[in-house]
Motif scaffolding. Structure first.
Motif, short mmCIF file in Angstrom:
data_model
loop_
_atom_site.label_atom_id
_atom_site.label_comp_id
_atom_site.label_asym_id
_atom_site.label_seq_id
_atom_site.Cartn_x
_atom_site.Cartn_y
_atom_site.Cartn_z
N THR A 199 -35.63 145.29 16.88
CA THR A 199 -36.93 145.20 16.21
C THR A 199 -37.04 146.41 15.30
N ILE A 253 -43.23 146.69 13.62
CA ILE A 253 -44.22 146.00 14.43
C ILE A 253 -45.60 146.19 13.80
N PHE A 283 -43.80 140.97 13.43
CA PHE A 283 -42.79 142.01 13.61
C PHE A 283 -41.48 141.55 12.97
N ILE A 341 -49.79 140.63 18.86
CA ILE A 341 -48.61 140.68 19.73
C ILE A 341 -49.06 141.16 21.10
N ARG A 353 -44.95 144.21 23.06
CA ARG A 353 -44.93 145.27 22.04
C ARG A 353 -44.33 146.55 22.63
N ILE A 367 -38.46 152.24 14.65
CA ILE A 367 -39.43 151.18 14.38
C ILE A 367 -40.57 151.72 13.53
N ASN A 425 -44.25 151.29 12.81
CA ASN A 425 -45.41 150.67 13.44
C ASN A 425 -46.52 150.62 12.40
#
Length: 148
Positions: A82, A85, A90, A127, A132, A144, A146
């Motif tokens: 991932t 997000i 995502f 999510i 998450r 990631i 965010n």
């Protein structure tokens, strides 16, 4: 997409089928999204334990970058992580690699934008917190973005 295998923790084998191969002897371009889908489900099952019957996910967009052909004789794995997000969406990145005598060689990269979705209301939803948190914990917060 300039990706490094070292940024990925999750890897799953991809079973190549004779029906995946085109007339030239390569995996047909349309099959790569199926490989990404199989890897994505393996990731969700192992990393997040996402209950897809309760909290749905739909794909909003897909990208595939074909770098080197894959053939029926290749031993193939897909790395998944991932990378972003948001509130209800995502991004997931993929590396399809083949095993060579010198290690793993990246053949294809890809990305999907996934959307947390409520099928009963036919709309996107936030999510779920548990999923998450598990994606962030597994793929490291530093990797990631965010956007919440």
């Amino acid at each position: 997409m300039s990706e490094k295998i070292s940024d990925y923790k999750f890897r799953t084998p991809i079973a190549l089928r004779f029906s995946d191969i085109d007339a030239v002897g390569h995996v047909n371009n349309a099959i790569y999204l199926t490989y990404f889908e199989a890897a994505r489900f393996a990731y969700w099952k192992e990393i997040t334990d996402w209950n897809l019957r309760k909290d749905g996910v739909i794909v909003g967009r897909s990208e595939v970058n074909y770098l080197k052909p894959i053939t029926l004789e290749d031993e193939v794995y897909c790395y998944v992580r991932t990378t972003r997000i948001g509130n209800s969406s995502f991004d997931m990145m993929y590396l399809l690699v083949r095993v060579t005598p010198n290690g793993e060689e990246i053949c294809t990269t890809g990305k999907t934008v996934c959307i947390s979705y409520d099928y009963t209301r036919n709309k996107s939803v936030p999510i779920p917190d548990k999923e998450r948190e598990k994606m962030i914990a597994h793929d490291e917060p530093r990797l990631i973005t965010n956007t919440n």
